[in-house]
Design an enzyme around this catalytic site. Structure first.
Site, PDB file in Angstrom:
ATOM      1  N   GLY A 132       0.824  -1.194   0.000  1.00 52.67           N
ATOM      2  CA  GLY A 132       0.000   0.000   0.000  1.00 52.67           C
ATOM      3  C   GLY A 132       0.862   1.249   0.000  1.00 52.67           C
TER       4      GLY A 132
ATOM      5  N   GLY B 146       4.456   5.560   4.720  1.00 51.37           N
ATOM      6  CA  GLY B 146       5.782   5.354   5.269  1.00 51.37           C
ATOM      7  C   GLY B 146       6.083   3.911   5.601  1.00 51.37           C
ATOM      8  N   MET B 147       5.103   3.188   6.161  1.00 53.09           N
ATOM      9  CA  MET B 147       5.361   1.815   6.586  1.00 53.09           C
ATOM     10  C   MET B 147       5.592   0.886   5.389  1.00 53.09           C
ATOM     11  SD  MET B 147       4.206  -1.390   7.004  1.00 53.09           S
ATOM     12  CE  MET B 147       2.555  -1.020   6.418  1.00 53.09           C
TER      13      MET B 147
ATOM     14  N   GLU C  94      -2.101  -3.202  -7.089  1.00 50.09           N
ATOM     15  CA  GLU C  94      -2.920  -2.151  -7.692  1.00 50.09           C
ATOM     16  C   GLU C  94      -2.092  -0.896  -7.909  1.00 50.09           C
ATOM     17  OE1 GLU C  94      -6.087  -1.556  -4.918  1.00 50.09           O
ATOM     18  OE2 GLU C  94      -4.885  -0.279  -3.629  1.00 50.09           O
TER      19      GLU C  94
ATOM     20  N   LEU D  11      -6.083   2.638  10.073  1.00 51.85           N
ATOM     21  CA  LEU D  11      -6.218   3.702  11.065  1.00 51.85           C
ATOM     22  C   LEU D  11      -6.429   3.133  12.461  1.00 51.85           C
ATOM     23  CD1 LEU D  11      -8.579   6.100   9.070  1.00 51.85           C
ATOM     24  CD2 LEU D  11      -6.119   6.390   9.453  1.00 51.85           C
TER      25      LEU D  11
ATOM     26  N   GLY E  73      -8.206  -1.092  -2.582  1.00 48.89           N
ATOM     27  CA  GLY E  73      -8.034  -2.518  -2.804  1.00 48.89           C
ATOM     28  C   GLY E  73      -7.680  -3.295  -1.558  1.00 48.89           C
TER      29      GLY E  73
END
Length: 456
Positions: free
Chosen positions: A218, A221-222, A243, A318, A341
């Site tokens: 995705g 930062g992580m 995606e 979140l 996605g």
């Protein structure tokens, strides 16, 4: 074979092009960096003569001009499939509405449920075969075009030509109007800052990735930290089916970690639907046969994801509640982004042979008053949207560890999630779990609780 005559016959100014929009029309914009910013500005200039024009966009880069028009005027009703930061701000002002959906179903909505009067999309210049390439935002543009009554392309010379795959372009014969734009530079994203928490979470995940894994990351930062760690790791023969293509993939590719040699589908290709990142990434994609652009019902199709072995899906969240529900879209009634996605890849990766789905979040954040709060919560606040139901969530990772929720009862889930919450909040979470009747005698003492943080 020449198409210049047909091109010139369809060429007109932006203001003439947007005159094709009538009161009551549904207007669809291209997605992400292929949103028609030049035509959008021209359409907004017609605010005094239009009413009830409904616009649909997907992560518009910045704030759309039509969304700046006072909503109480009744001129435009602006809607988005997935909020960009600009659309989030527009939503806060009451001038943007969200369209809930899961990403892989996007094309089917236009083929089954929706109507489009005018499609406006920013494309690369026409090639010698008469094709306008969608560049770094394939998504479900073909499905919109096939649905639309009128098709307007906004040509921008900065759009890279991203090879397919499939459904990555539109032919001049399918286009009603061509507009040559101001060639505005594409939106680029700065390199995401990687925090110590990001590194800790990434370390937990990278240790679980096998050679030959097929990676989906995705944004943020992580995931960027995961990519950097992989680039410096001993992993080899990784594949890409995602995606979004981001700079972290380029870093892994340049480090020799990505070969796509062990994929079952599209062997030898990095498969993606859209790209967001640096200009260097966009240059890498231009005419690159190692990369394949597909519509999102292909990249995010559940069976297509699962067809590759060892799929590793890594996404942000979140909040997570003690039942294992994941919220990645809203904070209470404030909508922040979209499902995207995340559901597609969480489900598809788990059903891949040897696949793993990771949901990642820092254990704490700051509320508007500056107070430290836990992101692992007993239950979500009213209005908070559930992105992943508890039955879909597999691994949850914080800086304090990683746990698997698959096959676990409610009390086991509560115990596992509390074990990776910030220590300052664990006692309160235990008390809440007791009140929720998901804490029982089988939940052991504190010493055991603190040992649960290892992967189950």
């Amino acid at each position: 074979m020449g198409f210049s005559s047909e091109y010139n016959n369809k060429l007109m100014s932006a203001m003439d092009a947007v005159s094709m929009v009538h009161p009551g029309d549904w207007v669809d914009y291209g997605a992400f960096c292929c949103a028609p910013e030049y035509l959008d500005a021209a359409l907004a200039m017609r605010q005094d003569e239009l009413w009830d024009v409904k616009v649909r966009a997907l992560a518009f880069p910045g704030v759309a001009a039509v969304a700046k028009v006072a909503p109480e005027s009744g001129c435009f009703v602006y809607n988005s499939w997935h909020f960009s930061s600009g659309e989030r701000k527009s939503h806060d002002r009451g001038s943007c509405h969200f369209i809930p959906f899961v990403y892989h179903e996007g094309p089917s909505h236009y083929r089954q449920n929706l109507h489009c009067d005018v499609c406006m999309v920013r494309t690369a210049p026409m090639d010698s075969f008469g094709n306008f390439n969608f560049g770094i935002a394939n998504s479900f543009q073909r499905a919109i075009i096939e649905n639309a009554r009128k098709v307007i392309v906004e040509v921008n010379e900065n759009i890279p030509r991203c090879l397919g795959g499939a459904e990555e372009s539109v032919h001049i014969s399918e286009v009603d109007v061509v507009v040559e734009s101001d060639n505005k530079a594409l939106l680029t994203l700065p390199d995401s800052a990687v925090t110590a928490v990001d590194k800790a979470i990434a370390t937990h995940i990278v240790q679980q990735i096998p050679d030959g894994a097929c990676i989906q990351l995705g944004i943020g930062g992580m995931p960027n930290a995961v990519g950097k760690l992989i680039a410096r790791s001993e992993l080899k023969n990784l594949g890409v089916h995602t995606e979004m293509l981001a700079d972290s993939y380029l870093e892994m590719f340049e480090a020799g970690k990505i070969t796509n040699s062990e994929k079952a589908m599209d062997r030898g290709k990095m498969v993606y639907s859209f790209a967001l990142g640096s200009q260097r990434l966009y240059d890498f994609l231009d005419n690159n046969p190692a990369c394949a652009s597909y519509a999102v019902d292909y990249t995010n199709g559940l069976f297509n994801i699962a067809a590759n072995d060892r799929v590793v899906s890594i996404n942000n969240a979140l909040e997570v509640d003690l039942y294992g529900q994941v919220s990645s879209e809203s904070a209470g009634f404030r909508h922040i982004t979209g499902t995207g996605g995340q559901f597609d890849f969480a489900y598809g990766a788990y059903h891949s042979k040897g696949g793993q789905s990771f949901i990642c979040l820092s254990s704490t954040t700051r509320d508007p008053a500056g107070n430290l709060v836990s992101r692992i919560k007993p239950v979500f606040d009213p209005g908070t949207v559930v992105t992943l139901p508890r039955s879909i969530t597999q691994y949850v990772v914080t800086e304090f560890g990683m746990v698997s929720l698959k096959g676990k009862s409610t009390w086991e889930r509560a115990e596992a999630l509390i074990s990776i919450a910030h220590p300052d909040f664990r006692d309160d979470l235990v008390r809440e779990a007791e009140g929720m009747r998901i804490w029982c005698a089988a939940n052991r003492n504190d010493e055991v609780l603190h040992m649960v943080g290892a992967c189950a």
